[in-house]
Design a protein around this motif. Structure first.
Motif, PDB file in Angstrom:
ATOM      1  N   ALA A 176       0.848  -1.193   0.000  1.00 51.23           N
ATOM      2  CA  ALA A 176       0.000   0.000   0.000  1.00 51.23           C
ATOM      3  C   ALA A 176       0.887   1.247   0.000  1.00 51.23           C
ATOM      4  O   ALA A 176       1.843   1.339   0.771  1.00 51.23           O
ATOM      5  CB  ALA A 176      -0.900   0.007   1.224  1.00 51.23           C
ATOM      6  N   CYS A 177       0.558   2.185  -0.856  1.00 52.56           N
ATOM      7  CA  CYS A 177       1.336   3.420  -0.979  1.00 52.56           C
ATOM      8  C   CYS A 177       0.482   4.617  -0.582  1.00 52.56           C
ATOM      9  O   CYS A 177      -0.704   4.665  -0.870  1.00 52.56           O
ATOM     10  CB  CYS A 177       1.826   3.591  -2.409  1.00 52.56           C
ATOM     11  N   ARG A 178       1.120   5.567   0.082  1.00 52.46           N
ATOM     12  CA  ARG A 178       0.500   6.811   0.559  1.00 52.46           C
ATOM     13  C   ARG A 178      -0.388   6.624   1.787  1.00 52.46           C
ATOM     14  O   ARG A 178      -0.325   7.415   2.708  1.00 52.46           O
ATOM     15  CB  ARG A 178      -0.300   7.515  -0.551  1.00 52.46           C
ATOM     16  N   PHE A 179      -1.243   5.599   1.784  1.00 51.84           N
ATOM     17  CA  PHE A 179      -2.117   5.369   2.937  1.00 51.84           C
ATOM     18  C   PHE A 179      -2.108   3.891   3.306  1.00 51.84           C
ATOM     19  O   PHE A 179      -2.242   3.033   2.427  1.00 51.84           O
ATOM     20  CB  PHE A 179      -3.554   5.816   2.631  1.00 51.84           C
ATOM     21  N   PRO A 180      -1.963   3.562   4.600  1.00 49.89           N
ATOM     22  CA  PRO A 180      -1.990   2.162   5.026  1.00 49.89           C
ATOM     23  C   PRO A 180      -3.417   1.649   5.114  1.00 49.89           C
ATOM     24  O   PRO A 180      -4.382   2.416   5.058  1.00 49.89           O
ATOM     25  CB  PRO A 180      -1.341   2.219   6.411  1.00 49.89           C
ATOM     26  N   PHE A 181      -3.542   0.345   5.237  1.00 49.05           N
ATOM     27  CA  PHE A 181      -4.854  -0.242   5.482  1.00 49.05           C
ATOM     28  C   PHE A 181      -5.247   0.008   6.935  1.00 49.05           C
ATOM     29  O   PHE A 181      -4.394   0.005   7.827  1.00 49.05           O
ATOM     30  CB  PHE A 181      -4.832  -1.740   5.182  1.00 49.05           C
ATOM     31  N   PRO A 182      -6.530   0.213   7.208  1.00 47.91           N
ATOM     32  CA  PRO A 182      -6.958   0.608   8.554  1.00 47.91           C
ATOM     33  C   PRO A 182      -6.863  -0.475   9.612  1.00 47.91           C
ATOM     34  O   PRO A 182      -6.610  -0.179  10.787  1.00 47.91           O
ATOM     35  CB  PRO A 182      -8.415   1.048   8.346  1.00 47.91           C
ATOM     36  N   SER A 183      -7.047  -1.732   9.243  1.00 50.96           N
ATOM     37  CA  SER A 183      -7.086  -2.808  10.235  1.00 50.96           C
ATOM     38  C   SER A 183      -5.865  -3.725  10.197  1.00 50.96           C
ATOM     39  O   SER A 183      -5.442  -4.240  11.227  1.00 50.96           O
ATOM     40  CB  SER A 183      -8.355  -3.662  10.050  1.00 50.96           C
ATOM     41  N   TRP A 184      -5.321  -3.931   9.031  1.00 55.55           N
ATOM     42  CA  TRP A 184      -4.168  -4.813   8.901  1.00 55.55           C
ATOM     43  C   TRP A 184      -2.930  -4.216   9.571  1.00 55.55           C
ATOM     44  O   TRP A 184      -2.700  -2.995   9.509  1.00 55.55           O
ATOM     45  CB  TRP A 184      -3.845  -5.076   7.440  1.00 55.55           C
ATOM     46  N   VAL A 185      -2.124  -5.084  10.159  1.00 56.55           N
ATOM     47  CA  VAL A 185      -0.840  -4.665  10.741  1.00 56.55           C
ATOM     48  C   VAL A 185       0.252  -4.975   9.718  1.00 56.55           C
ATOM     49  O   VAL A 185       0.387  -6.120   9.286  1.00 56.55           O
ATOM     50  CB  VAL A 185      -0.549  -5.416  12.053  1.00 56.55           C
ATOM     51  N   PRO A 186       1.028  -3.986   9.302  1.00 59.85           N
ATOM     52  CA  PRO A 186       2.031  -4.226   8.265  1.00 59.85           C
ATOM     53  C   PRO A 186       3.143  -5.164   8.733  1.00 59.85           C
ATOM     54  O   PRO A 186       3.560  -5.130   9.883  1.00 59.85           O
ATOM     55  CB  PRO A 186       2.582  -2.827   7.970  1.00 59.85           C
ATOM     56  N   ASP A 187       3.605  -5.998   7.826  1.00 58.59           N
ATOM     57  CA  ASP A 187       4.726  -6.890   8.097  1.00 58.59           C
ATOM     58  C   ASP A 187       6.060  -6.181   7.876  1.00 58.59           C
ATOM     59  O   ASP A 187       7.088  -6.612   8.391  1.00 58.59           O
ATOM     60  CB  ASP A 187       4.648  -8.118   7.189  1.00 58.59           C
ATOM     61  N   ASP A 188       6.020  -5.095   7.112  1.00 56.25           N
ATOM     62  CA  ASP A 188       7.241  -4.351   6.816  1.00 56.25           C
ATOM     63  C   ASP A 188       6.860  -2.966   6.306  1.00 56.25           C
ATOM     64  O   ASP A 188       5.704  -2.730   5.929  1.00 56.25           O
ATOM     65  CB  ASP A 188       8.072  -5.101   5.771  1.00 56.25           C
ATOM     66  N   MET A 189       7.817  -2.070   6.294  1.00 54.68           N
ATOM     67  CA  MET A 189       7.626  -0.716   5.782  1.00 54.68           C
ATOM     68  C   MET A 189       8.910  -0.254   5.112  1.00 54.68           C
ATOM     69  O   MET A 189       9.992  -0.771   5.396  1.00 54.68           O
ATOM     70  CB  MET A 189       7.269   0.271   6.911  1.00 54.68           C
ATOM     71  N   ALA A 190       8.763   0.725   4.226  1.00 57.62           N
ATOM     72  CA  ALA A 190       9.937   1.326   3.591  1.00 57.62           C
ATOM     73  C   ALA A 190       9.631   2.775   3.275  1.00 57.62           C
ATOM     74  O   ALA A 190       8.492   3.126   2.953  1.00 57.62           O
ATOM     75  CB  ALA A 190      10.310   0.574   2.316  1.00 57.62           C
ATOM     76  N   GLY A 191      10.642   3.633   3.372  1.00 55.62           N
ATOM     77  CA  GLY A 191      10.467   5.041   3.060  1.00 55.62           C
ATOM     78  C   GLY A 191       9.888   5.825   4.218  1.00 55.62           C
ATOM     79  O   GLY A 191       9.661   5.299   5.310  1.00 55.62           O
ATOM     80  N   GLU A 192       9.629   7.092   3.964  1.00 54.29           N
ATOM     81  CA  GLU A 192       9.066   7.972   4.979  1.00 54.29           C
ATOM     82  C   GLU A 192       8.222   9.053   4.325  1.00 54.29           C
ATOM     83  O   GLU A 192       8.346   9.335   3.137  1.00 54.29           O
ATOM     84  CB  GLU A 192      10.173   8.606   5.816  1.00 54.29           C
ATOM     85  N   GLY A 193       7.349   9.658   5.133  1.00 53.78           N
ATOM     86  CA  GLY A 193       6.485  10.720   4.618  1.00 53.78           C
ATOM     87  C   GLY A 193       5.578  10.215   3.509  1.00 53.78           C
ATOM     88  O   GLY A 193       5.058   9.096   3.570  1.00 53.78           O
ATOM     89  N   ILE A 194       5.415  11.009   2.495  1.00 47.62           N
ATOM     90  CA  ILE A 194       4.532  10.669   1.388  1.00 47.62           C
ATOM     91  C   ILE A 194       5.039   9.468   0.601  1.00 47.62           C
ATOM     92  O   ILE A 194       4.287   8.800  -0.109  1.00 47.62           O
ATOM     93  CB  ILE A 194       4.345  11.882   0.452  1.00 47.62           C
ATOM     94  N   ASP A 195       6.332   9.158   0.717  1.00 44.93           N
ATOM     95  CA  ASP A 195       6.920   8.055  -0.033  1.00 44.93           C
ATOM     96  C   ASP A 195       6.872   6.720   0.720  1.00 44.93           C
ATOM     97  O   ASP A 195       7.392   5.715   0.238  1.00 44.93           O
ATOM     98  CB  ASP A 195       8.372   8.377  -0.391  1.00 44.93           C
ATOM     99  N   THR A 196       6.241   6.697   1.892  1.00 42.43           N
ATOM    100  CA  THR A 196       6.154   5.469   2.677  1.00 42.43           C
ATOM    101  C   THR A 196       5.319   4.411   1.973  1.00 42.43           C
ATOM    102  O   THR A 196       4.282   4.719   1.374  1.00 42.43           O
ATOM    103  CB  THR A 196       5.526   5.745   4.055  1.00 42.43           C
ATOM    104  N   VAL A 197       5.775   3.159   2.043  1.00 39.97           N
ATOM    105  CA  VAL A 197       4.979   2.035   1.553  1.00 39.97           C
ATOM    106  C   VAL A 197       4.847   1.028   2.690  1.00 39.97           C
ATOM    107  O   VAL A 197       5.775   0.827   3.474  1.00 39.97           O
ATOM    108  CB  VAL A 197       5.599   1.370   0.305  1.00 39.97           C
ATOM    109  N   TRP A 198       3.665   0.424   2.799  1.00 40.86           N
ATOM    110  CA  TRP A 198       3.372  -0.558   3.843  1.00 40.86           C
ATOM    111  C   TRP A 198       3.206  -1.921   3.190  1.00 40.86           C
ATOM    112  O   TRP A 198       2.520  -2.052   2.176  1.00 40.86           O
ATOM    113  CB  TRP A 198       2.103  -0.177   4.591  1.00 40.86           C
TER     114      TRP A 198
END
Length: 216
Positions: A176-198
């Motif tokens: 997911a890019c720009r916005f995470p899913f509301p209920s799921w807990v991410p297994d990993d992340m990369a980037g920061e700010g607007i460039d964050t991916v979950w």
């Protein structure tokens, strides 16, 4: 100067003024038509690219940054198989993924963007390993894809959670890019700010759904 000459000179001045006014009016009309026609042409070309595609939930076209693209590829670097970009816009994620060896597909409701994506894929030499379809994401099944990328908006993420949770195989991964899913807990992340991916692995969020259903 005779009376006739004076009268003729006066008439010439009047005629010259009238002629000048007519020329200026005509030039003004021509300029207005040119500017108006240019604006209409510009809107006809650019409008479909910047206007939101007509979806169940409005998903505007906002091109991914180069950093966002790299972050997506980074969290998928150990992955293989098929990839789908939901709301693929101008095709940059699909094209970049194809260059990394994925069989990449994009779904986009805006036909102008789909045609442009196909042209870009051809120009980049990856048209044989990419496909772009004009389709509403809510009418497509994503069950066959190993990797799913979504640039969504908050209003759609909850519904998309439910859809992907039911359709995806347990081996699939969702980015997911720009916005995470509301209920799921991410297994990993990369980037920061607007460039964050979950990053979400299907086996994780599907197992939690099963646990919740059992507890009920």
């Amino acid at each position: 100067m005779s009376e006739y000459s004076a009268q003729a000179s006066s008439e010439d001045k009047i005629n010259g003024t009238v002629t000048g006014d007519n020329v200026r009016k005509r030039l003004g009309i021509i300029a207005t038509c040119v500017v108006g026609g240019s604006l209409v042409a510009l809107y006809a070309v650019a409008g479909p690219f910047v206007a939101p595609a007509l979806r169940k939930i409005c998903l505007p076209y906002v091109p991914a940054t180069s950093v966002q693209v790299e972050n997506v590829l980074k969290v998928l670097q150990q992955r293989s198989g098929s990839l789908v970009d939901i709301g693929s816009g101008d095709g940059r994620i699909v094209i970049a993924a194809a260059k990394r060896g994925f069989r990449a597909v994009g779904f986009e409701l805006n036909p102008w963007l789909v045609w442009y994506s196909r042209y870009r894929a051809w120009k980049e030499g990856v048209h044989h390993s990419t496909s772009f379809y004009i389709s509403d994401l809510w009418k497509v099944s994503f069950a066959q894809y190993s990797n799913v990328v979504i640039f969504g908006v908050p209003q759609m993420m909850e519904q998309l959670e439910d859809k992907l949770g039911k359709e995806l195989q347990s081996s699939a991964r969702v980015v997911a890019c720009r916005f995470p899913f509301p209920s799921w807990v991410p297994d990993d992340m990369a980037g920061e700010g607007i460039d964050t991916v979950w990053v979400y692995d299907a086996k994780t969020f599907q197992s939690k759904v099963q646990i919740n259903q059992t507890e009920k």
